[in-house]
Design a protein around this motif. Structure first.
Motif, PDB file in Angstrom:
ATOM      1  N   VAL A  58      45.982  36.903  33.439  1.00 61.57           N
ATOM      2  CA  VAL A  58      45.029  36.437  34.363  1.00 61.57           C
ATOM      3  C   VAL A  58      44.001  37.051  33.768  1.00 61.57           C
ATOM      4  O   VAL A  58      43.686  37.917  33.646  1.00 61.57           O
ATOM      5  N   ALA A  59      42.614  35.883  34.271  1.00 58.87           N
ATOM      6  CA  ALA A  59      40.956  36.237  34.340  1.00 58.87           C
ATOM      7  C   ALA A  59      40.741  37.276  35.894  1.00 58.87           C
ATOM      8  O   ALA A  59      41.073  35.750  36.982  1.00 58.87           O
ATOM      9  N   ILE A  60      39.873  38.037  36.005  1.00 54.38           N
ATOM     10  CA  ILE A  60      39.499  38.022  37.651  1.00 54.38           C
ATOM     11  C   ILE A  60      38.364  38.037  37.111  1.00 54.38           C
ATOM     12  O   ILE A  60      37.626  38.526  36.544  1.00 54.38           O
ATOM     13  N   ILE A  61      37.645  37.517  37.701  1.00 56.34           N
ATOM     14  CA  ILE A  61      35.964  37.294  37.490  1.00 56.34           C
ATOM     15  C   ILE A  61      35.653  37.429  38.753  1.00 56.34           C
ATOM     16  O   ILE A  61      35.074  36.993  40.464  1.00 56.34           O
ATOM     17  N   ASP A  62      34.567  38.838  38.970  1.00 52.06           N
ATOM     18  CA  ASP A  62      34.239  39.653  40.033  1.00 52.06           C
ATOM     19  C   ASP A  62      32.592  40.230  39.481  1.00 52.06           C
ATOM     20  O   ASP A  62      32.981  41.036  38.614  1.00 52.06           O
ATOM     21  N   ASP A  63      31.796  40.415  39.852  1.00 54.55           N
ATOM     22  CA  ASP A  63      30.869  40.949  40.003  1.00 54.55           C
ATOM     23  C   ASP A  63      30.671  42.742  40.466  1.00 54.55           C
ATOM     24  O   ASP A  63      30.562  44.020  40.333  1.00 54.55           O
TER      25      ASP A  63
ATOM     26  N   PRO B 242      32.953  31.116  31.021  1.00 50.19           N
ATOM     27  CA  PRO B 242      32.789  29.813  29.528  1.00 50.19           C
ATOM     28  C   PRO B 242      33.081  29.825  28.421  1.00 50.19           C
ATOM     29  O   PRO B 242      33.663  29.556  27.517  1.00 50.19           O
ATOM     30  N   VAL B 243      32.338  30.862  27.541  1.00 47.67           N
ATOM     31  CA  VAL B 243      32.623  31.758  26.830  1.00 47.67           C
ATOM     32  C   VAL B 243      33.847  32.258  26.450  1.00 47.67           C
ATOM     33  O   VAL B 243      34.696  31.818  25.043  1.00 47.67           O
ATOM     34  N   VAL B 244      34.824  32.886  26.852  1.00 48.04           N
ATOM     35  CA  VAL B 244      35.954  33.683  26.230  1.00 48.04           C
ATOM     36  C   VAL B 244      36.662  32.276  26.875  1.00 48.04           C
ATOM     37  O   VAL B 244      37.969  32.625  26.368  1.00 48.04           O
ATOM     38  N   LEU B 245      36.656  31.185  27.959  1.00 44.69           N
ATOM     39  CA  LEU B 245      37.658  29.991  27.788  1.00 44.69           C
ATOM     40  C   LEU B 245      37.749  29.470  26.473  1.00 44.69           C
ATOM     41  O   LEU B 245      38.279  28.566  26.312  1.00 44.69           O
TER      42      LEU B 245
ATOM     43  N   SER C 103      42.935  31.499  26.217  1.00 46.05           N
ATOM     44  CA  SER C 103      43.301  30.268  27.957  1.00 46.05           C
ATOM     45  C   SER C 103      43.689  31.361  28.366  1.00 46.05           C
ATOM     46  O   SER C 103      44.099  32.434  28.155  1.00 46.05           O
ATOM     47  N   PHE C 104      44.650  30.759  30.135  1.00 45.54           N
ATOM     48  CA  PHE C 104      45.048  32.245  30.983  1.00 45.54           C
ATOM     49  C   PHE C 104      45.726  31.144  31.610  1.00 45.54           C
ATOM     50  O   PHE C 104      46.037  30.254  32.021  1.00 45.54           O
ATOM     51  N   SER C 105      46.676  31.811  32.548  1.00 48.70           N
ATOM     52  CA  SER C 105      47.965  31.631  33.299  1.00 48.70           C
ATOM     53  C   SER C 105      46.931  31.027  35.233  1.00 48.70           C
ATOM     54  O   SER C 105      47.238  29.858  35.150  1.00 48.70           O
ATOM     55  N   ILE C 106      46.222  32.087  35.055  1.00 50.43           N
ATOM     56  CA  ILE C 106      45.504  31.729  36.545  1.00 50.43           C
ATOM     57  C   ILE C 106      43.847  32.435  36.485  1.00 50.43           C
ATOM     58  O   ILE C 106      43.491  32.940  35.436  1.00 50.43           O
ATOM     59  N   LEU C 107      43.155  31.996  37.102  1.00 51.70           N
ATOM     60  CA  LEU C 107      42.262  32.555  37.094  1.00 51.70           C
ATOM     61  C   LEU C 107      41.895  33.173  39.033  1.00 51.70           C
ATOM     62  O   LEU C 107      42.138  31.793  39.719  1.00 51.70           O
TER      63      LEU C 107
END
Length: 469
Positions: free
Chosen positions: A8-13, A43-46, A50-54
């Protein structure tokens, strides 16, 4: 929640939110959690994994989560995205779901609610993967006519899928339309169709590019003695030679309208008229055509007959360009080196590891045919047991090729976002491009410089400035 091998990737500032939700995930058995505070990094990380969920916040600097969601829905539709936001607005929630979000949760999100939402999203993803797995199993099934494709060197699964389709359509009598860029192997596929078809007649190929209507008619249908000045004897056409076999017409998009009409008549009525004759002849040749042009666009512009197009498109095979099947480059390289060495009476030379990096980062506008010619020339020039990397660098214009690719993957990313509130500076973009070029070149500065269209010395200067920051 059980201990799953999900990522899982969490994208939050907000760092507090990152910590809180990562803790909830780890307590629930998901240990592979990546925290992304700057949305521009996603986008760079991807590109790397890959991830199962974001899990995606909406209100962030530089790029809003809403714009990022639109980008993800286009570029990574296979990854489910759950929106986590403080924005409690029905219209926003509906819009996010329309774009492709799996769920819309308003902060603060309770543990049970978050885990329940993740479970549902992962279950939906699992079903998608099962369907995808069925497709892959069909692709990976053993071909019934493996030998028919022996001239097509590939390990690419998309190509194997095309082979499966070719096996199905080869036994029919219907015409086949093969599309793809120049050098992708359209005639090889046509020959494979003929082999599998079991037809007893010959495979007859003709390139119709540059043929006016009279030349087309004479080439295909032949002529009677005295049909025109210079016709001192009767001559059979190629369609007669293809009796009981296959007639392959390459560059079909170049046919004049009059020639298109004559070809349509042959397909519909199975008859043709040699020049100077009013006695029809029958034809049972299987018609296969190919073009590297955008035939759909030609039809829309009125440059190609719609009725002929639909007759030819009874079966359609589209061959991907080499840049979309880069896993084939190593096997093609080995094959062409051996073939060239054999023809030149040499021992097959080896090649430096950097060569594959160089080739994989080239777009090959001439596709497989271009790779073959480049390798043949390099082997011919080789004076030692190892191919020269410099010879390949001289023969391919990697700077133009990669510049387009970088724009599509990095610079174009900002365009797709319709530009964030704060535009990236030229220095920021320069840094992004340099790092991306080095990543693709696996640290080889010479190849990275070639991609960027600058000298190695110029790249070293820029790297030195970046390191001093």
């Amino acid at each position: 929640m059980e201990n799953f091998n999900y990522s899982v990737a969490i994208i939050d500032d907000e760092r507090e939110s990152l910590y809180t939700y990562s803790l909830i995930l780890k307590q629930s058995g998901i240990n592979d959690v990546v925290l992304i505070e700057d949305p521009r990094e996603l986008p760079v990380v991807l590109k790397e994994r890959s991830f199962s969920i974001l899990l995606l916040d909406l209100s962030m600097p530089h790029i809003s989560g809403f714009e990022l969601l639109k980008y993800l829905s286009v570029e990574y539709p296979e990854i489910p995205v759950i929106v986590l936001t403080a924005i409690k607005d029905i219209e926003t929630a509906v819009e996010c779901i329309k774009i492709g979000a799996s769920d819309y949760l308003v902060k603060p999100v309770e543990k049970n609610k978050l885990i329940s939402s993740i479970k549902k999203a992962l279950e939906m993803n699992r079903l998608k993967e099962e369907i995808s797995g069925l497709k892959h199993r069909l692709i990976e099934d053993r071909l019934e006519h493996e030998e028919a494709f022996s001239e097509i060197i590939t390990v690419n699964q998309r190509m194997r899928g095309i082979f499966k389709y070719v096996e199905v359509i080869s036994k029919t009598e219907q015409p086949v339309l093969i599309t793809g860029e120049t050098g992708t192997g359209k005639e090889l596929v046509a020959r494979a169709i003929h082999k599998i078809s079991g037809r007893k007649g010959d495979f007859v190929a003709v390139n119709v590019a540059g043929l006016d209507d009279n030349m087309f008619s004479d080439t295909l249908f032949g002529h009677r003695k005295g049909a025109f000045t210079g016709a001192i004897s009767t001559r059979e056409g190629l369609i007669s030679r293809a009796k009981g076999g296959t007639l392959f017409l390459d560059e079909i998009g170049d046919l004049s309208e009059a020639s298109q009409l004559k070809l349509l008549r042959v397909i519909q009525e199975k008859v043709y008229y040699p020049l100077g004759s009013d006695i029809p002849k029958s034809s049972d040749a299987r018609i296969i055509v190919a073009t590297n042009q955008d035939i759909h666009d030609m039809v829309n512009r009125g440059a190609f007959r719609k009725d002929l197009f639909y007759r030819l498109k009874a079966h359609h095979v589209h061959l991907p360009p080499l840049r979309e099947r880069k896993d084939d480059i190593p096997v093609l390289l080995d094959h062409f080196i051996k073939e060239a060495a054999k023809q030149l009476g040499k021992k097959p030379p080896k090649y430096p590891e950097e060569l594959l990096i160089l080739l994989v980062n080239y777009s090959f506008p001439g596709n497989i045919r271009e790779l073959e010619m480049i390798v043949y020339d390099a082997v011919a020039r080789c004076k030692s047991s190892i191919l020269s990397l410099e010879v390949f660098k001289d023969m391919i214009d990697i700077s133009n090729s990669i510049d387009k690719e970088l724009k599509s993957e990095i610079v174009k990313f900002y365009i797709q976002m319709r530009f964030p509130d704060k535009l990236p500076t030229l220095k920021e973009m320069e840094e992004l491009l340099i790092h991306e070029a080095l990543r693709r070149a696996k640290g080889n500065q010479g190849i990275a410089a070639k991609m960027l269209g600058i000298t190695r010395q110029a790249l070293n200067k820029r790297l030195h400035k970046l390191h001093k920051k």
